[in-house]
Design a protein around this motif. Structure first.
Motif, PDB file in Angstrom:
ATOM      1  N   VAL A  96       0.844  -1.206   0.000  1.00  0.00           N
ATOM      2  CA  VAL A  96       0.000   0.000   0.000  1.00  0.00           C
ATOM      3  C   VAL A  96       0.874   1.249   0.000  1.00  0.00           C
ATOM      4  O   VAL A  96       0.632   2.200  -0.767  1.00  0.00           O
ATOM      5  CB  VAL A  96      -0.963  -0.003   1.204  1.00  0.00           C
ATOM      6  CG1 VAL A  96      -1.636   1.343   1.368  1.00  0.00           C
ATOM      7  CG2 VAL A  96      -2.000  -1.103   1.050  1.00  0.00           C
ATOM      8  N   THR A  99       2.613   1.592  -3.463  1.00  0.00           N
ATOM      9  CA  THR A  99       1.660   2.001  -4.505  1.00  0.00           C
ATOM     10  C   THR A  99       1.303   3.468  -4.352  1.00  0.00           C
ATOM     11  O   THR A  99       1.232   4.207  -5.340  1.00  0.00           O
ATOM     12  CB  THR A  99       0.389   1.133  -4.422  1.00  0.00           C
ATOM     13  OG1 THR A  99       0.763  -0.240  -4.551  1.00  0.00           O
ATOM     14  CG2 THR A  99      -0.589   1.496  -5.517  1.00  0.00           C
ATOM     15  N   THR A 100       1.092   3.895  -3.122  1.00  0.00           N
ATOM     16  CA  THR A 100       0.773   5.308  -2.880  1.00  0.00           C
ATOM     17  C   THR A 100       1.937   6.192  -3.294  1.00  0.00           C
ATOM     18  O   THR A 100       1.742   7.207  -3.982  1.00  0.00           O
ATOM     19  CB  THR A 100       0.441   5.525  -1.396  1.00  0.00           C
ATOM     20  OG1 THR A 100      -0.654   4.679  -1.035  1.00  0.00           O
ATOM     21  CG2 THR A 100       0.082   6.968  -1.119  1.00  0.00           C
TER      22      THR A 100
END
Length: 119
Positions: A96, A99-100
């Protein structure tokens, strides 16, 4: 805490006044419903997401319960492998976060005035 508030719709500051009053009592809450500008068209999506979350937790709980029952039937003591759970959680957090971080440059370009064109 839940409540219903009636406001004068002619007052353009009414929604802000209610939000400020709520923030004074419970800072972590915000007004919801017609005051917050929620679009009724998204109500079905919100309901579906709520049901999906409830189903997810129900499935996880059922899976853990059935797994423990099967282990007891087999004569083994059910144990929780905390190390494995921590590794999976850390990996998910890393994905996460990565990806951010990877999407931030594109988001920055899209949020410039030239990237906000419609049509």
């Amino acid at each position: 805490m839940t409540g219903i508030v009636r406001i004068d719709l002619a007052d353009p500051d009414a929604a802000d006044n209610v939000g400020n009053a709520i923030a004074g009592v419970t800072p972590l809450r915000s007004p919801s419903g017609a005051l917050s500008g929620d679009d009724p068209g998204y109500e079905s999506i919100r309901t579906a997401m709520d049901l999906a979350i409830v189903a997810l937790f129900g499935a996880v709980g059922t899976g853990l319960g059935l797994g423990a029952a099967l282990l007891r039937v087999a004569g083994a003591a059910p144990t929780v492998p905390w190390t494995n759970i921590a590794v999976v959680c850390a990996t998910a957090f890393g994905v996460v976060l990565g990806t951010t971080a990877a999407s931030l440059p594109a988001l920055g370009r899209l949020m410039r005035p030239g990237g906000l064109r419609v049509g």
